[in-house]
Scaffold this motif. Structure first.
Motif, PDB file in Angstrom:
ATOM      1  N   ARG A  77     -14.735   4.966   7.819  1.00 28.61           N
ATOM      2  CA  ARG A  77     -14.135   3.921   7.008  1.00 28.61           C
ATOM      3  C   ARG A  77     -13.402   4.570   5.844  1.00 28.61           C
ATOM      4  N   ILE A  78     -12.274   3.988   5.457  1.00 32.70           N
ATOM      5  CA  ILE A  78     -11.564   4.385   4.236  1.00 32.70           C
ATOM      6  C   ILE A  78     -11.452   3.145   3.372  1.00 32.70           C
ATOM      7  N   ALA A  79     -11.986   3.216   2.161  1.00 31.58           N
ATOM      8  CA  ALA A  79     -11.947   2.078   1.253  1.00 31.58           C
ATOM      9  C   ALA A  79     -11.604   2.575  -0.138  1.00 31.58           C
ATOM     10  N   TYR A  80     -10.702   1.880  -0.802  1.00 30.25           N
ATOM     11  CA  TYR A  80     -10.416   2.237  -2.191  1.00 30.25           C
ATOM     12  C   TYR A  80      -9.896   1.028  -2.942  1.00 30.25           C
ATOM     13  N   ALA A  81     -10.042   1.106  -4.270  1.00 31.87           N
ATOM     14  CA  ALA A  81      -9.628   0.016  -5.142  1.00 31.87           C
ATOM     15  C   ALA A  81      -9.110   0.592  -6.442  1.00 31.87           C
ATOM     16  N   GLY A  82      -8.227  -0.169  -7.076  1.00 30.28           N
ATOM     17  CA  GLY A  82      -7.683   0.244  -8.354  1.00 30.28           C
ATOM     18  C   GLY A  82      -6.360  -0.434  -8.608  1.00 30.28           C
ATOM     19  N   PRO A  83      -5.724  -0.096  -9.706  1.00 29.75           N
ATOM     20  CA  PRO A  83      -4.390  -0.645  -9.978  1.00 29.75           C
ATOM     21  C   PRO A  83      -3.375  -0.079  -8.999  1.00 29.75           C
ATOM     22  N   SER A  84      -2.225  -0.717  -8.903  1.00 29.38           N
ATOM     23  CA  SER A  84      -1.233  -0.326  -7.895  1.00 29.38           C
ATOM     24  C   SER A  84      -0.776   1.117  -8.052  1.00 29.38           C
ATOM     25  N   GLU A  85      -0.683   1.607  -9.286  1.00 31.45           N
ATOM     26  CA  GLU A  85      -0.230   2.996  -9.471  1.00 31.45           C
ATOM     27  C   GLU A  85      -1.247   3.996  -8.921  1.00 31.45           C
ATOM     28  N   ALA A  86      -2.498   3.579  -8.796  1.00 28.60           N
ATOM     29  CA  ALA A  86      -3.519   4.438  -8.190  1.00 28.60           C
ATOM     30  C   ALA A  86      -3.558   4.276  -6.681  1.00 28.60           C
TER      31      ALA A  86
END
Length: 321
Positions: A148-157
């Protein structure tokens, strides 16, 4: 891209290796002489960074430090994370950093709410969450071909992470603007595994107490998985899950439940059953006599049924991270 890992143990080193073979320049920071030597031997002496101040010019900095449970409370100990975040945020005033701030990525498993708190330490530097999903026995395979690949953050990240992960194909991908959702995802997946392992250990104890022959338990397990709704619920019984991240994350999750007034009876039961397995010794029933691991999921096989008759030595239950 220029990719750095702070903390080059199992998660950090394998993260660097997976990006290096895809053409990225990788660097590592670690207080351990052995870990630094491993980075130098694998990626070259130039890849070893001695001080955080030398991180200017990086595109991504993964934080891969331990968050083991506190010995008293069982809560995740975030002291090393906090120290690293403070050190990185202190670099924001440097001209080279301000010209090209890296994306700081929380790869260590942290309780929901941690990323929101850590990201507030930065004024100009984008912050993201991107937990690893590794099993101890297959940590390189799970880094090279993530389950699985999961990530979160602001668009620039997330745009930078979109780019760096574009060659990792075939994995389920979850991208969110909610730090908490991705942080909680990791705990939920590991706690589901923990509950299922303990549940199957209880079924195994029950079948033994009934005097049922092991070959019939194998038949039963095979039959369970033949029904669609139960096809992914089987886990290896016969040993505790105290191998890597499952006990650590279950303990931290129970600590969060206690803080928030959530009873957590099912999770607590899984922990108690697992402790019982430890107290009575590993592999009370030889695991290899029952089930085999295949394709990242526990399934009964003909090989396992053959091993049942041959009395092979047990292998530990699956333990993910």
């Amino acid at each position: 891209m220029q990719v750095c890992a702070i903390g080059c143990g199992n998660v950090g080193f394998n993260t660097l290796k997976a990006f290096q073979i895809r053409g990225h320049s990788v660097f590592g920071v670690d207080i351990s002489k052995a870990a630094r030597g491993n980075v130098a031997d694998s990626f070259g002496a130039h890849a070893v960074i001695d001080r955080l101040a030398e991180l200017s010019g990086m595109d991504i900095v993964f934080i891969c430090v331990p968050t083991d449970p506190d010995e008293v409370t069982g809560h995740a100990d975030l002291s090393i994370m906090e120290e690293v975040v403070r050190g990185l945020s202190s670099l924001e005033s440097r001209p080279a950093w301000r010209r090209h701030p890296p994306v700081i990525v929380q790869r260590s498993t942290c309780p929901p709410g941690s990323a929101a708190r850590f990201s507030a330490e930065f004024e100009h530097t984008p912050y993201a969450v991107n937990p690893s999903f590794l099993s101890k026995a297959t940590q390189w395979e799970d880094s090279d071909r993530p389950p699985r690949i999961a990530y979160a953050g602001p668009s620039e990240a997330t745009e930078v992470l979109d780019e760096v992960y574009k060659e990792f194909t075939g994995a389920p991908r979850y991208v969110s603007t909610s730090y908490e959702a991705v942080e909680l995802l990791k705990y939920i997946e590991n706690s589901i595994d923990a509950v299922l392992i303990s549940l199957w250990n209880e079924y195994l104890q029950l079948s033994d107490a009934l005097g049922m022959q092991r070959r019939f338990f194998v038949e039963l397990a095979r039959e369970i998985t033949s029904r669609d709704r139960f096809a992914t619920t089987l886990r290896v019984p016969g040993g505790s899950f105290g191998k890597w991240c499952l006990p650590k994350d279950l303990s931290a999750l129970l600590g969060m439940c206690a803080d928030l007034g959530v009873a957590g009876h099912v999770l607590r039961g899984a922990q108690l059953t697992n402790q019982q397995m430890k107290d009575h010794g590993e592999n009370l029933a030889a695991t290899s006599e029952l089930l085999a691991l295949s394709g990242g999921r526990t399934v009964p096989t003909d090989t396992a049924a053959t091993a049942l008759l041959g009395g092979c030595q047990g292998v530990p239950g699956a333990d993910g991270c």
